[in-house]
Scaffold this active site. Structure first.
Site, PDB file in Angstrom:
ATOM      1  N   GLU A 298      77.978 -84.539   2.705  1.00 38.96           N
ATOM      2  CA  GLU A 298      76.480 -83.815   2.584  1.00 38.96           C
ATOM      3  C   GLU A 298      75.999 -84.897   2.970  1.00 38.96           C
ATOM      4  OE1 GLU A 298      76.126 -81.339   3.003  1.00 38.96           O
ATOM      5  OE2 GLU A 298      77.289 -79.625   2.421  1.00 38.96           O
ATOM      6  N   ARG A 302      72.860 -85.712   5.448  1.00 39.75           N
ATOM      7  CA  ARG A 302      71.409 -85.404   4.704  1.00 39.75           C
ATOM      8  C   ARG A 302      70.569 -86.979   4.546  1.00 39.75           C
ATOM      9  NH1 ARG A 302      71.211 -79.889   1.352  1.00 39.75           N
ATOM     10  NH2 ARG A 302      73.133 -78.852   2.522  1.00 39.75           N
ATOM     11  N   ASP A 431      83.033 -75.147  11.148  1.00 38.93           N
ATOM     12  CA  ASP A 431      82.253 -75.600  12.597  1.00 38.93           C
ATOM     13  C   ASP A 431      81.792 -77.125  13.288  1.00 38.93           C
ATOM     14  OD1 ASP A 431      80.814 -76.713   9.649  1.00 38.93           O
ATOM     15  OD2 ASP A 431      79.623 -74.555  10.075  1.00 38.93           O
ATOM     16  N   GLU A 565      70.779 -71.325  10.739  1.00 41.05           N
ATOM     17  CA  GLU A 565      72.048 -71.547  12.139  1.00 41.05           C
ATOM     18  C   GLU A 565      71.163 -70.975  13.446  1.00 41.05           C
ATOM     19  OE1 GLU A 565      72.805 -71.373   8.991  1.00 41.05           O
ATOM     20  OE2 GLU A 565      73.312 -73.322   9.151  1.00 41.05           O
ATOM     21  N   THR A 651      74.606 -82.665  12.607  1.00 41.95           N
ATOM     22  CA  THR A 651      74.213 -81.099  12.398  1.00 41.95           C
ATOM     23  C   THR A 651      72.887 -80.836  10.865  1.00 41.95           C
ATOM     24  OG1 THR A 651      76.046 -79.718  11.711  1.00 41.95           O
ATOM     25  CG2 THR A 651      75.914 -81.865  10.745  1.00 41.95           C
TER      26      THR A 651
HETATM   27  C1  DMJ Z   1      73.159 -77.965   6.753  1.00 41.20           C
HETATM   28  O1  DMJ Z   1      73.371 -78.403   5.601  1.00 41.20           O
HETATM   29  C2  DMJ Z   1      74.245 -78.294   8.141  1.00 41.20           C
HETATM   30  O2  DMJ Z   1      73.913 -77.606   8.901  1.00 41.20           O
HETATM   31  C3  DMJ Z   1      75.423 -77.605   7.629  1.00 41.20           C
HETATM   32  O3  DMJ Z   1      76.350 -78.223   9.053  1.00 41.20           O
HETATM   33  C4  DMJ Z   1      76.148 -76.638   7.392  1.00 41.20           C
HETATM   34  N1  DMJ Z   1      75.143 -75.803   6.424  1.00 41.20           N
HETATM   35  C5  DMJ Z   1      73.851 -76.071   6.234  1.00 41.20           C
HETATM   36  C6  DMJ Z   1      72.587 -75.866   6.260  1.00 41.20           C
HETATM   37  O4  DMJ Z   1      72.910 -74.111   6.302  1.00 41.20           O
END
Ligand code: DMJ
Length: 673
Positions: A298, A302, A431, A565, A651
Site C-alpha cells: 500500500e 499510494r 490482481d 475498478e 495500480t
Molecule cells: C486500490 O488501492 C488499488 O487499485 C489496488 O490495486 C486494489 N484496490 C484498491 C481500490 O479498490
C-alpha cells in the site's frame, strides 16, 4: 636443658614426642592444655612476623613474586594514545615475563590497545628508575584527573531534574535528526527526463462532455475541501463524523495518505492551489522515521507511486526526494531468506512480518508482485540499482517455480520459497501482479519481453481455468480454490477488463481482437453487477451460481466502498474503442456516487447497494481521489490528456512515464548494468 623442637602443625593430632627417656622421665603421648596454648602463641607470633615482613617489602618485589599472569584479564585496558603512545618503543619484556603471550594478544610497538598497568610494569623493567618513577607518577595523575572529571560530570547530571535531563536528550536527538534530514534532503543527481507529454489540458470539444467533466472536478473539490477541513494530515477522512480516519495498512502513522494519493488528480484537473497546499504539507510534515508498521504494497502504490507521479507532472524535486527516502524505509522488508518481501515493515526499526491471516505465514502475490513499476523508476531516478535488483530478484524466483495448471497461487512463503494454499485469483490477493507484468513491458517501451511473456503465459492459464460464461451469457472470472472453480467475481476483478484491452496490442498469436473482446465482455458483466442493484453501484462480490447472475448473495458482500475498478475498465475501453456506451456507463456510476455516497462532509461508502436507504460506512477512501475521480475525469477528457503511448498508470492510477530507451540513457544507466 634442651627445649622441645618446634612442632609441625600439619595434622589434627599432635604426634608423640620422641626426645629420649632421660630428659623426659614422665613420657606420655599427648601434651597438656597449657603446653598447647604456649605452642599456639609462639606459632601465631611467627606467622604475624612472616606476613608483616611481606607487606613491608617494596611494590616491585611483590610483582615479581606474584606475577601469575592474571593482570591481562583483570586490569582494565587504557587507551594510551597520548600518554602511553611513546611507550610503544619500550615494549620489551623484562625478566620473568611471558613475552610470547603478550605478542599473541597484540602487544607491540605502536599498538593502540596498550594497557596502563602493563605499561607501568614494562617501564619498571626497561627504563632508568628516575624516568620510571616520573612516568608512573604522570600516568597515575592522569587516571586520577580523568576519574575526578567523570565524577564531576555525573554529579552535575544528578543535580538536574528528570525533565531537564530528558529535554537535553531530546535536543541531542533533534540535532542528529536534523543532520540526517539535511543529508537526506540533498538533491539527487539530475537524470534525463522521459517524454512528459499531455500533463494538462484534455478539454473535450463537446459542451455536454465538458460539463460532465466539470461536475467531476467539482466532486473532487468537495472531497478535497472536506478532507482539508476535517482530516488534514490524517490518512483518510470520516465524512460523517468529520474527523480523520486510518486503517491498519498505514500502521499508527498519520502520513496524510489522502494528500499524497490525490496530488496528481489535483494537478491534471488544474486545481493548482490545492496541489500547492498538498505540496507544502508534504514538504514540511511528511516524515518517514515513524515507529509504525505499514503495508509495503500500500505504501508503495499510494505513496511512492503518488509521489513519483507528482514529481513527473510538476517537476518539483521535493516529491522525488520524499519518494526515495520512503523507498529506503521499505528496503528492509526484503531481508528474508528468499528475498520475497514481508507484507509489513516497521518504518523505524525495519522489522518485517506477514499478515496473521495469510496462509502459513505467506507473503501475498498481489503485494510482492506489485512493486515493479515504482522500483524501476526509483532506480532510474537515483541511478541506484538496488530497487531494480530487488524486483528483478522476485521475478526470477517466480519464473523458476512450478505453477499448478500454469496458475500462480496467491500465497508464497518468504522463508521457504514454497507456495502456500493453492488459491488463485485475478481479484483480491492476485490482481495487480498480472497488471504489473503487462505494465512492466509497456513501461519499458515494450522492451521488457520477459515480462510480456510471463503475462501472456499467465493470461492463457487464467482464460483456460478461471474464465467462464454464465447461463445468462455473462463472461466472468472465477477463483481457483481447493481444486475447484468458485463461480464468484469480486469488484476488484473488474479491473481486468481494462487490462485485457491494454494488453491486446502486442498479444501472442496476434489475438488483439480476442483480448479487446474479452475486455468488453468483462466491462459488460461488471456493468451488469452495478445495474442489478437498487443504488446502481456495484457490490464487493457477486455470484454466478444456480439462478444468480452478477448479484451479491451474502450480506457481507453487498457493500460499495467508492472503489474504482469498474470505472477504470470503462475508461480503458473508451480509449481503445470510443464506444459511447462506456461514457454512458461511467456517467451512470458517477451520478449514483453523487446521489448515494455524497454527504455534506465528503463522500462515504455504503453498506448495502441493494437497499434503498443504505447505511454509510463513514470512510472517504484515499483511492476515491486517486483513482475513482481520476478515471472518471479522464473518461470525459480528450485522449491527449495522459496519452497511453507515453504514460502507464500504476495500480493506484498514478501515471508514470514510459521510459523510452531512445531518448533516455536507460540502456546505459548503471541501474541496468
Ligand atoms: C486500490 O488501492 C488499488 O487499485 C489496488 O490495486 C486494489 N484496490 C484498491 C481500490 O479498490
Amino acid at each position: 636443658m634442651t627445649t622441645p623442637a618446634l612442632l609441625p602443625l600439619s595434622g589434627r593430632r599432635i604426634p608423640a614426642l620422641n626426645v629420649g627417656t632421660a630428659s623426659f622421665p614422665h613420657h606420655r603421648a599427648t601434651l597438656r592444655l597449657s603446653e598447647k596454648f604456649i605452642l599456639l602463641l609462639i606459632l601465631s607470633a611467627f606467622i604475624t612476623l612472616c606476613f608483616g615482613a611481606f607487606f613491608f617489602l617494596p611494590d616491585s618485589s611483590k610483582h615479581k613474586r606474584f606475577d601469575l599472569g592474571l593482570e591481562d584479564v583483570l586490569i582494565p585496558h587504557v587507551d594510551t594514545s597520548n600518554g602511553g603512545k611513546n611507550l610503544g618503543g619500550y615494549l620489551i619484556h623484562g625478566q620473568g615475563h611471558d613475552e610470547h603471550r603478550h605478542r599473541e594478544m597484540g602487544w607491540g610497538a605502536g599498538h593502540d590497545d596498550t594497557r596502563l598497568e602493563g605499561s607501568l610494569h614494562f617501564l619498571s623493567h626497561s627504563l632508568g628508575s628516575e624516568m620510571k618513577r616520573e612516568e608512573e607518577e604522570r600516568l597515575r595523575n592522569k587516571i586520577q584527573a580523568d576519574h575526578e572529571k567523570a565524577l564531576e560530570e555525573a554529579k552535575e547530571k544528578l543535580k538536574k531534574s528528570r525533565d531537564e535531563i530528558q529535554a537535553e536528550i531530546q535536543t541531542e536527538k533533534n540535532k542528529v535528526a536534523q543532520e540526517m534530514k539535511k543529508k537526506d534532503d540533498k538533491p539527487l543527481p539530475p537524470v534525463p527526463l522521459p517524454n512528459l507529454i499531455g500533463i494538462n489540458g484534455g478539454e473535450p470539444a463537446d459542451l455536454d462532455i465538458r460539463e460532465k467533466r466539470n461536475k467531476i472536478k467539482e466532486m473532487m473539490k468537495h472531497a478535497w475541501d472536506n478532507y482539508r477541513q476535517y482530516g488534514w494530515g490524517h490518512n483518510e477522512l470520516k465524512p460523517i463524523a468529520r474527523k480523520g480516519h486510518s486503517t491498519n495498512i498505514f500502521g499508527n502513522s498519520q502520513m496524510g495518505a489522502t494528500i499524497v494519493d490525490a496530488l496528481d488528480t489535483l494537478y491534471i484537473m488544474g486545481l493548482h492551489d490545492e496541489f500547492r497546499e498538498g505540496q507544502e504539507w508534504i514538504d514540511k510534515n511528511l516524515d518517514f522515521g515513524v515507529n509504525s508498521e505499514v503495508s509495503v504494497f500500500e505504501v508503495n502504490i499510494r505513496f511512492i507511486g503518488g509521489l513519483l507521479a507528482a514529481y513527473y507532472l510538476s517537476g518539483q524535486e521535493v516529491f522525488k526526494i520524499k519518494a526515495v527516502q520512503l523507498a529506503g524505509k521499505l528496503l528492509p522488508a526484503f531481508n528474508t531468506p528468499t528475498g520475497i518481501p514481508w507484507a509489513m515493515v516497521n518504518l523505524k526499526s525495519g522489522v518485517g512480518r506477514n499478515w496473521g491471516w495469510a496462509s502459513a505465514g505467506s507473503s501475498i502475490l498481489a503485494e510482492f508482485g506489485t512493486l515493479h513499476m515504482e522500483f524501476v523508476h526509483l532506480s532510474y531516478l537515483t541511478g541506484d540499482p538496488v530497487y531494480y535488483n530487488k524486483v528483478m530478484h522476485i521475478r526470477k524466483l517466480l519464473q523458476k517455480m512450478d505453477r499448478p495448471n500454469g496458475l500462480y497461487p496467491n500465497y508464497l512463503n518468504p522463508r521457504t520459497g514454497r507456495w502456500g494454499q493453492h488459491h488463485t485469483s485475478v481479484g483480491g490477493l492476485g490482481d495487480s501482479f498480472y497488471e504489473y507484468l503487462l505494465k512492466a513491458w509497456l513501461m519499458s517501451d515494450k522492451r521488457d519481453t520477459e515480462a510480456r511473456k510471463m503475462y501472456d503465459d499467465a493470461i492463457e492459464a487464467i482464460e483456460k481455468h478461471l474464465i467462464r460464461k454464465s447461463n445468462g451469457g455473462l463472461t466472468f472470472i472465477g477463483e481457483w480454490k481447493n481444486g475447484h472453480l468458485e463461480r464468484k467475481m469480486g469488484h476488484l476483478t473488474c479491473f481486468a477488463g481494462g487490462m485485457f484491452a491494454l494488453g491486446a496490442d502486442g498479444s501472442r498469436d496476434d489475438k488483439a481482437g480476442h483480448y479487446l473482446q474479452l475486455g468488453a465482455e468483462i466491462a459488460h458483466t461488471c456493468h451488469e453487477s452495478y445495474d442489478r442493484t437498487t443504488l446502481k453501484l456495484g457490490p464487493e462480490a457477486f455470484k454466478f451460481d444456480g439462478g444468480v447472475e452478477a448479484v451479491a448473495v451474502r450480506q457481507n458482500e453487498k457493500y460499495y466502498i467508492l472503489r474504482p475498478e469498474v470505472i477504470e475498465t470503462y475508461w480503458y475501453m473508451w480509449r481503445f474503442t470510443h464506444d459511447p456506451k462506456y461514457r454512458q456507463w461511467g456517467w451512470e456510476a458517477m451520478q449514483a456516487i453523487d446521489k448515494y455516497c455524497r454527504v455534506s462532509g465528503g463522500f462515504s461508502g455504503v453498506k448495502d447497494v441493494y437497499s434503498s436507504s443504505p447505511a454509510y460506512d463513514d470512510v472517504q477512501q484515499s483511492f476515491f481521489l486517486a483513482e475513482t475521480l481520476k478515471y472518471l475525469y479522464l473518461l470525459f477528457s480528450s485522449d491527449d490528456l495522459l496519452p497511453l503511448d507515453n504514460w502507464v498508470f500504476n495500480t493506484e492510477a498514478h501515471p508514470l512515464p514510459v521510459l523510452h530507451l531512445a531518448n533516455t540513457t536507460l540502456s546505459g544507466h548503471p541501474a541496468y548494468q
